[in-house]
Design an enzyme around this catalytic site. Structure first.
Site, short mmCIF file in Angstrom:
data_model
loop_
_atom_site.label_atom_id
_atom_site.label_comp_id
_atom_site.label_asym_id
_atom_site.label_seq_id
_atom_site.Cartn_x
_atom_site.Cartn_y
_atom_site.Cartn_z
N HIS A 6 -90.34 -54.79 -9.77
CA HIS A 6 -89.93 -53.40 -9.55
C HIS A 6 -90.00 -52.62 -10.85
CE1 HIS A 6 -86.75 -50.59 -7.44
NE2 HIS A 6 -87.75 -49.90 -7.99
N HIS A 8 -91.60 -48.77 -12.39
CA HIS A 8 -92.18 -47.47 -12.07
C HIS A 8 -92.78 -46.84 -13.33
CE1 HIS A 8 -90.52 -47.43 -8.05
NE2 HIS A 8 -89.28 -47.55 -8.50
N ALA A 71 -90.69 -43.30 -8.68
CA ALA A 71 -90.14 -43.20 -7.32
C ALA A 71 -89.68 -41.79 -6.99
CB ALA A 71 -88.99 -44.19 -7.15
N TYR A 192 -80.53 -43.49 -3.23
CA TYR A 192 -81.24 -44.77 -3.30
C TYR A 192 -80.43 -45.89 -2.62
CZ TYR A 192 -84.75 -43.17 -6.75
OH TYR A 192 -85.78 -42.54 -7.40
N GLU A 282 -86.44 -52.64 -12.88
CA GLU A 282 -86.62 -51.19 -12.81
C GLU A 282 -86.41 -50.57 -14.20
OE1 GLU A 282 -85.38 -47.55 -9.73
OE2 GLU A 282 -84.05 -49.27 -9.99
#
Length: 338
Positions: A6, A8, A71, A192, A282
């Site tokens: 994960h 981004h 995201a 989220y 993340e």
């Protein structure tokens, strides 16, 4: 290998963001529309832009990041379906270029050109394009309305054509909302986590995986409220005459470790079977600061997993084995490099 599933692209070049601003401004005033969709971003600029991620990979001990567009930047509720298609293609093409330039560091996941009220089947052309480009999965937004939940639940047949194509292409989907346009919901702190929790409950209520036994979903951010309320979901499934959750969902639904404190990871590891937990951080995403209680970054999640009272074999599953199993296209990609 330690695989972070994960990540981004939160350090994208300003040229991309400037294009987006002009693209959306052009909806109100055609004179402000970008004259071209050629961004003029060189390979050198792309390499420079991901240096922060690569630095953290090295410092924190991960090897490969599954990498997708920002995201919050997907913003499916903004603009029109046409602008969303253009924006998705541009964002995905940058991810593809980065993963081609740095294949040992990044594997590509794409965004879909979803739009509120538009059938998900309209995303299939972009999904097929991504498969041809070697992407291993996509982000799937259960709420393209950005906090207003105007589309049918994930178990509705509204979604079925897209699921059929995901299964055909063996593309894994991370269920990930985008930014919130509802002022009641902070996007990373509320929307989220709401999205993760709501998606799981929708899956509990339905029987989706009877129709799609090979469909694979990853619910990020540790599954939202799910691990903490596992007893609630087991009880609700029982009241609904559903099978045990391990039989009903856990062959198809997986959770990542984007949980930013050790007690949360410890709870997750006690509640969720190890086979359903995938390492993720993340990093450079929702929480970038240093935890004053530990002196380390909140999103340095590998430290939490290292401290779990699990066997070395179980930790290998979390760090690598589960990712290679849940993302079959990633497994093929890694095998092809040997």
């Amino acid at each position: 290998m330690i695989i972070d599933i994960h990540g981004h692209y939160t350090t994208e070049p300003q040229k991309l963001l400037a294009f987006r601003d002009k693209q959306l401004a052009g909806l109100a005033d055609p004179m402000r529309k970008p004259a071209t969709n050629e961004l003029g971003i060189s390979d050198e600029e792309l390499l420079k832009s991901v240096e922060p991620q690569m630095k953290l990979q090295k410092e924190r001990g991960s090897d490969l990041t599954i990498f997708s567009p920002r995201a919050a930047g997907m913003a499916h509720h903004v603009g029109t379906e046409a602008t969303g298609i253009e924006w998705s293609k541009m964002s995905n093409d940058l991810i593809h270029r980065i993963c081609t330039l740095l294949p040992d560091n990044f594997a590509p996941v794409g965004q879909l050109p979803q739009h509120p009220g538009v059938p998900p089947k309209n995303c299939i052309p972009e999904l097929e394009r991504l498969a041809k480009l070697g992407f291993v999965g996509v982000n799937l937004n259960p709420d393209p309305a950005g906090g207003y939940w105007t589309d049918p639940p994930l178990t509705d047949k509204w979604w079925y054509p897209l699921y059929e194509k995901l299964c055909e292409l063996q593309m894994t989907a991370m269920i990930h909302v985008t930014s919130s346009c509802n002022p009641a919901f902070h996007y990373t702190g509320a929307h989220y986590i709401n999205g993760d929790t709501t998606a799981f409950m929708q899956l509990v209520q339905g029987n989706l995986f009877k129709d799609f036994p090979t469909l694979k979903f990853v619910i990020p951010h540790g599954g939202g409220a799910v691990p903490f309320h596992w007893g609630r979901y087991r009880g609700l499934a029982q009241e609904m005459k559903k099978p045990l959750l391990k039989d009903h969902l856990l062959g198809n639904v997986f959770f990542d470790t984007c949980v930013y404190h050790l007690p949360g990871i410890e709870l997750m590891a006690k509640v969720i079977p190890v086979d359903n937990i995938l390492f993720a951080s993340e990093m450079l995403g929702a929480v970038k600061g240093v935890d004053p209680e530990t002196g380390h970054n909140f999103d340095d999640t590998k430290r939490y997993i290292d401290k779990l009272e699990l066997s070395a074999a179980d930790k290998r599953k979390i760090f690598e084995g589960n990712a290679r199993r849940v993302y079959p296209r990633l497994e093929r990609l890694l095998k092809s490099r040997k």
